[in-house]
Design a protein around this motif. Sequence first.
Motif, PDB file in Angstrom:
ATOM      1  N   SER A   1      12.585   5.964  13.261  1.00  0.00           N
ATOM      2  CA  SER A   1      12.877   7.023  14.219  1.00  0.00           C
ATOM      3  C   SER A   1      11.786   8.071  14.118  1.00  0.00           C
ATOM      4  O   SER A   1      11.424   8.502  13.018  1.00  0.00           O
ATOM      5  N   MET A   2      11.267   8.483  15.222  1.00  0.00           N
ATOM      6  CA  MET A   2      10.099   9.361  15.255  1.00  0.00           C
ATOM      7  C   MET A   2      10.282  10.593  14.373  1.00  0.00           C
ATOM      8  O   MET A   2      11.213  11.373  14.558  1.00  0.00           O
ATOM      9  N   PHE A   3       9.370  10.756  13.402  1.00  0.00           N
ATOM     10  CA  PHE A   3       9.316  11.903  12.496  1.00  0.00           C
ATOM     11  C   PHE A   3      10.544  12.035  11.598  1.00  0.00           C
ATOM     12  O   PHE A   3      10.771  13.104  11.027  1.00  0.00           O
ATOM     13  N   SER A   4      11.339  10.968  11.438  1.00  0.00           N
ATOM     14  CA  SER A   4      12.418  10.993  10.454  1.00  0.00           C
ATOM     15  C   SER A   4      11.882  10.475   9.127  1.00  0.00           C
ATOM     16  O   SER A   4      11.612   9.276   8.978  1.00  0.00           O
ATOM     17  N   HIS A   5      11.743  11.373   8.155  1.00  0.00           N
ATOM     18  CA  HIS A   5      11.220  10.967   6.861  1.00  0.00           C
ATOM     19  C   HIS A   5      12.325  10.646   5.864  1.00  0.00           C
ATOM     20  O   HIS A   5      12.055  10.143   4.770  1.00  0.00           O
ATOM     21  N   ALA A   6      13.576  10.891   6.239  1.00  0.00           N
ATOM     22  CA  ALA A   6      14.686  10.359   5.452  1.00  0.00           C
ATOM     23  C   ALA A   6      14.672   8.834   5.517  1.00  0.00           C
ATOM     24  O   ALA A   6      15.085   8.161   4.570  1.00  0.00           O
ATOM     25  N   LEU A   7      14.188   8.257   6.632  1.00  0.00           N
ATOM     26  CA  LEU A   7      14.081   6.804   6.740  1.00  0.00           C
ATOM     27  C   LEU A   7      12.869   6.277   5.964  1.00  0.00           C
ATOM     28  O   LEU A   7      12.904   5.164   5.424  1.00  0.00           O
ATOM     29  N   VAL A   8      11.790   7.049   5.893  1.00  0.00           N
ATOM     30  CA  VAL A   8      10.680   6.679   5.014  1.00  0.00           C
ATOM     31  C   VAL A   8      11.169   6.654   3.570  1.00  0.00           C
ATOM     32  O   VAL A   8      10.867   5.738   2.807  1.00  0.00           O
ATOM     33  N   GLU A   9      11.950   7.668   3.202  1.00  0.00           N
ATOM     34  CA  GLU A   9      12.537   7.695   1.863  1.00  0.00           C
ATOM     35  C   GLU A   9      13.449   6.494   1.654  1.00  0.00           C
ATOM     36  O   GLU A   9      13.477   5.909   0.558  1.00  0.00           O
ATOM     37  N   GLN A  10      14.198   6.097   2.666  1.00  0.00           N
ATOM     38  CA  GLN A  10      15.067   4.923   2.567  1.00  0.00           C
ATOM     39  C   GLN A  10      14.245   3.682   2.212  1.00  0.00           C
ATOM     40  O   GLN A  10      14.629   2.889   1.335  1.00  0.00           O
ATOM     41  N   ALA A  11      13.095   3.502   2.875  1.00  0.00           N
ATOM     42  CA  ALA A  11      12.234   2.352   2.583  1.00  0.00           C
ATOM     43  C   ALA A  11      11.728   2.406   1.142  1.00  0.00           C
ATOM     44  O   ALA A  11      11.671   1.382   0.448  1.00  0.00           O
ATOM     45  N   ILE A  12      11.377   3.590   0.679  1.00  0.00           N
ATOM     46  CA  ILE A  12      10.883   3.747  -0.693  1.00  0.00           C
ATOM     47  C   ILE A  12      11.976   3.431  -1.709  1.00  0.00           C
ATOM     48  O   ILE A  12      11.749   2.735  -2.705  1.00  0.00           O
ATOM     49  N   LEU A  13      13.189   3.929  -1.462  1.00  0.00           N
ATOM     50  CA  LEU A  13      14.299   3.684  -2.381  1.00  0.00           C
ATOM     51  C   LEU A  13      14.644   2.197  -2.441  1.00  0.00           C
ATOM     52  O   LEU A  13      14.934   1.663  -3.517  1.00  0.00           O
ATOM     53  N   GLN A  14      14.627   1.517  -1.288  1.00  0.00           N
ATOM     54  CA  GLN A  14      14.912   0.084  -1.284  1.00  0.00           C
ATOM     55  C   GLN A  14      13.861  -0.667  -2.105  1.00  0.00           C
ATOM     56  O   GLN A  14      14.190  -1.578  -2.877  1.00  0.00           O
ATOM     57  N   ALA A  15      12.597  -0.295  -1.943  1.00  0.00           N
ATOM     58  CA  ALA A  15      11.533  -0.957  -2.702  1.00  0.00           C
ATOM     59  C   ALA A  15      11.682  -0.695  -4.195  1.00  0.00           C
ATOM     60  O   ALA A  15      11.475  -1.588  -5.022  1.00  0.00           O
ATOM     61  N   ARG A  16      12.066   0.521  -4.537  1.00  0.00           N
ATOM     62  CA  ARG A  16      12.225   0.891  -5.950  1.00  0.00           C
ATOM     63  C   ARG A  16      13.323   0.052  -6.618  1.00  0.00           C
ATOM     64  O   ARG A  16      13.186  -0.360  -7.768  1.00  0.00           O
ATOM     65  N   ARG A  17      14.394  -0.204  -5.876  1.00  0.00           N
ATOM     66  CA  ARG A  17      15.495  -0.997  -6.450  1.00  0.00           C
ATOM     67  C   ARG A  17      15.071  -2.424  -6.763  1.00  0.00           C
ATOM     68  O   ARG A  17      15.662  -3.085  -7.618  1.00  0.00           O
ATOM     69  N   SER A  18      14.057  -2.919  -6.066  1.00  0.00           N
ATOM     70  CA  SER A  18      13.613  -4.295  -6.293  1.00  0.00           C
ATOM     71  C   SER A  18      12.904  -4.447  -7.631  1.00  0.00           C
ATOM     72  O   SER A  18      12.799  -5.550  -8.169  1.00  0.00           O
ATOM     73  N   GLY A  19      12.359  -3.341  -8.155  1.00  0.00           N
ATOM     74  CA  GLY A  19      11.626  -3.400  -9.407  1.00  0.00           C
ATOM     75  C   GLY A  19      10.203  -3.903  -9.261  1.00  0.00           C
ATOM     76  O   GLY A  19       9.477  -4.010 -10.258  1.00  0.00           O
ATOM     77  N   GLU A  20       9.770  -4.213  -8.033  1.00  0.00           N
ATOM     78  CA  GLU A  20       8.421  -4.727  -7.806  1.00  0.00           C
ATOM     79  C   GLU A  20       7.460  -3.590  -7.451  1.00  0.00           C
ATOM     80  O   GLU A  20       7.865  -2.557  -6.917  1.00  0.00           O
ATOM     81  N   ASP A  21       6.182  -3.794  -7.747  1.00  0.00           N
ATOM     82  CA  ASP A  21       5.174  -2.790  -7.411  1.00  0.00           C
ATOM     83  C   ASP A  21       4.732  -2.867  -5.953  1.00  0.00           C
ATOM     84  O   ASP A  21       4.151  -1.909  -5.430  1.00  0.00           O
ATOM     85  N   SER A  22       4.974  -3.986  -5.307  1.00  0.00           N
ATOM     86  CA  SER A  22       4.591  -4.158  -3.909  1.00  0.00           C
ATOM     87  C   SER A  22       5.712  -4.900  -3.198  1.00  0.00           C
ATOM     88  O   SER A  22       6.085  -6.006  -3.605  1.00  0.00           O
TER      89      SER A  22
END
Length: 394
Positions: A139-160
């Motif tokens: 969603s345009m300029f929604s950075h809570a969704l950027v944070e959502q992507a980061i949190l999902q990646a963090r839960r995976s335990g992978e660096d990429s």
Amino acid sequence: MVHRGIPRLTTFALLVPTLSLLLTVPLAAQKGADQGGFIVRLGSDTLAVEEYARTNTKLESQLALRVPYARRVHYIAALDSAGHVARFDLTMRPLATGVGAPALGTIVFRGDTADVTVTLGDSVRQQHIAARPGAVPLSMFSHALVEQAILQARRSGEDSVAFDWLALGSPEASASYVVRRGKDSVAVGLFGSPLFAKVDRRGRLLGLDGRATTQKVVVDRVREVDVGNFATEFARADMTTGPMGQLSPRDTVRATVGAAHLLVDYGRPRKRGRQIFGNVVPWNQVWRTGANAATQFTTDAALTVAGATIPAGRYTLWTLPRPTGATLIINRQTGQWGTDYDSTRDLARVELERRRLAAPLDQFTIGIDSTAAGGVLRLEWDSTSFRLPFTASR
């Protein structure tokens, strides 16, 4: 990691992820939620503000946006047991009378498919779009969704981690990634370019530098933000001075030099209080000579430029600026996005003359002047003018 081709969003796709209803309960009042806000700036201009609240089962956000016109957005993302978005419901309403129309959008994620419904005025559009599990709405300029992507990646335990963005109104998902750059920073892909984000130990977004992307924004996290107050100010600005419009509107230049009829089609970004060359436009990197789609150049007669012959035809113009000068690149590829430069299709590279403007120029401008000897192409922005003399066949 394999990234699929990245589609360019239509105007419809960019507008729809930006609508909203006023909330009856402030998000900051929600109990048990992780809360925060973001302020989105482009140079000296504030483009958007956002307030969000996140629990284990829900992400809720409201935004006020200034671009391309004042709007209020509200969305709720229902989260599944893995913390992924299962359903996304968004509403938008314009804030100034007579500007824009309300819209609604819903995405339901099912395995590797997303069921999308968009309602804009009397039009209802439904789509079934392929999207990998763990796809994140955009969603345009929604950075809570950027944070959502980061949190999902963090839960995976992978660096990429690879994932898909999905914007309401887009015909397909866009392949993206989250890559760890250090203990407190990550890169998040946005249409082929990286957003550089600072995060805390929990993975929450603290700030973001988007200057490597087309958007060029800088984002700061704040404890709280008065979205309603910003919405009022954005609406007042629309009513008094008119909507902000597109950040880099498209423009054309037409000129006749000798027997040649010339056309330039390009995007026109503004200075917005920023230092341009060496900052917004980095030194020693190929620049699209404008914004958004690549700058198109057409001539119906052959031109001679610094000893090189440019046959009649259609080309794209690219610039390689340096602290001591600049090179203009004339490329045979046309119709592409402004990040899709292919040096193997270069026709010619010629040196530009650099001059200092008497007064800074806020908006990037391309001009073509006739002279006794032929013509001059001018590329001007901030305090700099790059010039290229040429002649046309008679």
